[in-house]
Enzyme design. Structure first.
Site, PDB file in Angstrom:
ATOM      1  N   CYS A 136      -3.836   6.706  -1.534  1.00 45.87           N
ATOM      2  CA  CYS A 136      -4.749   5.926  -2.341  1.00 45.87           C
ATOM      3  C   CYS A 136      -4.744   6.721  -3.694  1.00 45.87           C
ATOM      4  O   CYS A 136      -5.228   7.691  -3.709  1.00 45.87           O
ATOM      5  CB  CYS A 136      -6.275   5.909  -1.588  1.00 45.87           C
ATOM      6  SG  CYS A 136      -7.381   5.151  -2.767  1.00 45.87           S
TER       7      CYS A 136
ATOM      8  N   ASP B 100       0.909  -1.202   0.107  1.00 43.32           N
ATOM      9  CA  ASP B 100       0.025  -0.011   0.128  1.00 43.32           C
ATOM     10  C   ASP B 100       1.015   1.308  -0.061  1.00 43.32           C
ATOM     11  O   ASP B 100       0.566   2.235  -0.648  1.00 43.32           O
ATOM     12  CB  ASP B 100      -0.771  -0.195   1.090  1.00 43.32           C
ATOM     13  CG  ASP B 100      -1.991   1.058   1.187  1.00 43.32           C
ATOM     14  OD1 ASP B 100      -2.198   1.583   0.106  1.00 43.32           O
ATOM     15  OD2 ASP B 100      -2.648   1.327   2.278  1.00 43.32           O
TER      16      ASP B 100
END
Length: 313
Positions: free
Chosen positions: A253, A28
């Protein structure tokens, strides 16, 4: 380096004795870097994190390289981790093709990535929420048939940049669907970092009522508004024992521009150790690893604990 005896251990009442820190920095975190980190550097990062005592280190994603070019080297990276237990190295699989690629390399722990909101499901998966769930069903079923552990990520559990507040009943419905299709556990994502402690406790209480067991819940907080540790503490008070975090606070993100970095693993571990909660993590080795990665990336880490400890060296 940590000063002897610090942080001072002062336990709080009715908190878990041990917490599993689910490290997401190598996946991530690095997937949100503008530059592509060399495969060998990624492998070294993961090895260093494992050596620091991180029990789970999410390794990579088997998504199409067109969508996440930073992780296009999954087939080259995973074999470089062959000396580590594959049960320690979860990978993200967006669809059946991703699962095929992961299983072919010996992955034993995978994750699917859904959304609690229609807007983000469209942006991230180009599907509705229910269409995404339908896509996941055969993926989860095949993984379980292969004896592989499956995690269900759920984004936008606390707020959505397009839709605003997300009703907790809506989140509970998708959580229940992921468990019903066979996911072993869940990760509740505060993708844009808008949660506050009361909201966290309200959602967890709603999940209790919906029959989603707390032992099967992990939390994934972003620190956009400086609330990640406060939200983590609220989750601990509810009995949650799996906390996602990213070494050095890497990550964000790519589909939600307001999402800033993940909760830094160093900040989390400092708090947990101060509370007397066992993690099995060597904070000094973790700090050294994140300092090294910050050097590789050519920029400082946002982690306050990392900055404080590295400044003392």
């Amino acid at each position: 380096m940590t000063a002897t005896g610090l942080p001072m251990t002062v336990p709080a009442e009715e908190l878990p004795a041990r917490v599993t820190v689910y490290e997401v920095g190598a996946r991530d975190g690095l997937q949100n870097e503008k530059a592509v980190v060399p495969t060998e550097v990624k492998a070294e990062f993961i090895h260093r994190l494992a050596a620091a005592g991180l029990p789970v280190v999410e390794a990579t994603s088997f998504v199409h390289p067109k969508w996440v070019p930073q992780l296009a080297d999954a087939e080259r990276l995973f074999p470089l981790l062959g000396d580590l237990d594959p049960r320690q190295l979860p990978v993200l699989v967006p669809n059946a093709r991703g699962l095929d690629r992961a299983l072919a390399l010996g992955a034993r722990r995978v994750a699917v990535f859904g959304s609690a909101t229609e807007s983000f499901a469209k942006a991230n998966l180009n599907r509705t929420v229910d269409e995404a769930l339908t896509m996941f069903e055969p993926v989860v079923a095949r993984a379980k048939d292969a004896g592989v552990h499956v995690r269900g990520y759920l984004s936008m559990c606390f707020g959505d940049p397009w839709e605003g507040p997300v009703p907790v009943a809506q989140v509970a419905r998708v959580c229940r669907a992921l468990l019903d299709m066979g996911c072993d556990d869940l990760s509740l994502g505060d993708t844009i970092g808008v949660a506050t402690p009361g909201h966290v406790q309200h959602l967890l209480a709603t999940l209790d009522e919906a029959g989603v067991p707390t032992p099967r819940i992990g939390v994934h907080f972003h620190d956009t508004y400086g609330q990640a540790l406060a939200n983590t503490f609220a989750a601990l008070q509810h009995g949650v024992t799996t906390i996602d975090a990213s070494a050095g606070g890497l990550g964000g993100c790519p589909y939600a521009k307001s999402a800033t970095g993940n909760l830094a693993t160093e900040d989390l571990v400092w708090m947990l150790h101060g509370l007397g909660i066992d993690t099995g993590i060597d904070l000094d080795r973790l700090t050294a690893t994140s300092v090294w990665m910050a050097g590789v990336l050519g920029r400082p880490s946002p982690s306050r604990t990392l900055r404080a400890l590295s400044h003392k060296e």
